[in-house]
Design a protein around this motif. Structure first.
Motif, PDB file in Angstrom:
ATOM      1  N   SER A 147       0.850  -1.194   0.000  1.00  0.00           N
ATOM      2  CA  SER A 147       0.000   0.000   0.000  1.00  0.00           C
ATOM      3  C   SER A 147       0.885   1.243   0.000  1.00  0.00           C
ATOM      4  CB  SER A 147      -0.917   0.023   1.224  1.00  0.00           C
ATOM      5  OG  SER A 147      -0.163   0.268   2.403  1.00  0.00           O
ATOM      6  N   TYR A 148       0.350   2.338  -0.553  1.00  0.00           N
ATOM      7  CA  TYR A 148       1.117   3.582  -0.573  1.00  0.00           C
ATOM      8  C   TYR A 148       1.303   4.138   0.837  1.00  0.00           C
ATOM      9  CZ  TYR A 148       0.852   3.678  -5.629  1.00  0.00           C
ATOM     10  OH  TYR A 148       1.001   3.365  -6.951  1.00  0.00           O
ATOM     11  N   THR A 149       0.354   3.877   1.725  1.00  0.00           N
ATOM     12  CA  THR A 149       0.503   4.330   3.112  1.00  0.00           C
ATOM     13  C   THR A 149       1.726   3.685   3.758  1.00  0.00           C
ATOM     14  OG1 THR A 149      -1.894   4.577   3.307  1.00  0.00           O
ATOM     15  CG2 THR A 149      -0.627   4.493   5.355  1.00  0.00           C
ATOM     16  N   SER A 227       6.142  -4.005  -2.103  1.00  0.00           N
ATOM     17  CA  SER A 227       5.145  -3.900  -3.170  1.00  0.00           C
ATOM     18  C   SER A 227       4.977  -5.242  -3.866  1.00  0.00           C
ATOM     19  CB  SER A 227       5.565  -2.831  -4.186  1.00  0.00           C
ATOM     20  OG  SER A 227       6.784  -3.187  -4.804  1.00  0.00           O
ATOM     21  N   ASN A 230      -0.383  -4.107  -6.128  1.00  0.00           N
ATOM     22  CA  ASN A 230      -1.197  -2.891  -6.038  1.00  0.00           C
ATOM     23  C   ASN A 230      -0.406  -1.614  -6.274  1.00  0.00           C
ATOM     24  OD1 ASN A 230      -3.587  -4.292  -5.437  1.00  0.00           O
ATOM     25  ND2 ASN A 230      -3.101  -4.352  -3.245  1.00  0.00           N
TER      26      ASN A 230
END
Length: 286
Positions: A147-149, A227, A230
């Motif tokens: 996730s980017y978070t 990663s 997504n």
């Protein structure tokens, strides 16, 4: 100050240094505009006789190389470019803001302990490979993997020691009397730092921001292990341009590398005056 001319030896050394430094950039630019037949030519082709932008086109249209009989590019680089921009801009902003106030706190209100530098920089004394696995386990348990978070969180954690320590050196070199004068005039501590401290160290602030931006923009290890499907970044996407039929797609990799250099060149050009001042400001002691 009187200008001092370079000696012939210094001129030769400088010319050789420039060739060594600029040659990789030249080779990447030339490879980015070479057709697939020239990528691995022997002897090497320095300047392509028929330059093409098909490598750049392939970044966003995976079928573009088909006219040269090269296939196997599975996905465009759009997600990687977006991911790198998002993760880098957000994490750099957070890292510099948190580092700025941490630097002010340590410099102005800390106990000047000799162990402070060791504590701040201890997180960067371990190689990324050594701390990547614990982060993968932790992020998997709390749902931040892929996730980017999670990516932004690890970027901030990794670069915060650098931003704090760099900015602390700039705050240390600023005389306390200037801030104290602002407080005597009726401003609170926070207002004094916002209106006096930060404007006076803006050169260092720009230099630190640029440095942290470069670190986040080129980070590979954590982006790779955190990663899956997504999210993606440009360094991770570069490693994916290998096909079973054509091998490594050097031209496409070079095209993406050129694309990745553009933000750094633009930002560096816009803040070059602040960057030069910021890189030397910390070396001037009171």
């Amino acid at each position: 100050m009187q200008d001092k001319k370079l000696t012939p030896v210094q001129t030769v050394i400088m010319a050789v240094s420039l060739v060594v430094v600029l040659f990789p950039v030249f080779w990447i630019l030339m490879t980015a505009i070479k057709p697939p037949t020239d990528w691995n030519a022997s002897p090497a082709i320095w300047i392509p006789s028929e330059p093409t932008f098909v490598n750049f086109q392939t970044l966003f249209d995976p079928e573009a190389l088909g006219k040269y009989g090269v296939g196997g590019v599975s996905q465009p680089a759009t997600k990687a470019v977006f991911g790198s921009l998002l993760a880098t801009v957000v994490s750099t902003t957070l890292s510099v803001i948190i580092g700025l106030f941490s630097a002010i706190g340590i410099s102005r209100y800390g106990n000047n302990s000799k162990s402070t530098p060791l504590i701040i920089l201890s997180g960067r004394m371990f190689p990324p490979a050594a701390i990547a696995v614990p982060f993968v386990i932790i992020f998997s348990n709390i749902g931040l993997i892929d996730s980017y978070t999670g990516l932004i969180a690890i970027y901030v954690a990794v670069t915060l020691p650098f931003s704090t320590w760099m900015l602390k050196s700039f705050v240390d070199d600023l005389p306390r009397e200037i801030e104290e004068a602002a407080m005597i005039d009726g401003r609170g501590k926070l207002a004094a730092h916002l209106t006096v401290t930060i404007p006076l160290i803006r050169g260092g602030l720009f230099a630190t921001t640029m440095f942290i931006f470069i670190l986040n923009w080129s980070e590979f290890m954590f982006a790779l292990v955190l990663s899956y499907s997504n999210i993606s970044t440009i360094p991770v996407q570069l490693a994916k341009y290998v096909t079973a039929t054509a091998g490594t797609l050097y031209g496409v990799q070079a095209a993406l590398a050129v694309l990745a250099m553009i933000p750094l060149v633009i930002v560096g050009y816009l803040i070059q005056g602040h960057l030069a001042r910021g890189m030397t400001f910390g070396a001037i002691k009171q």
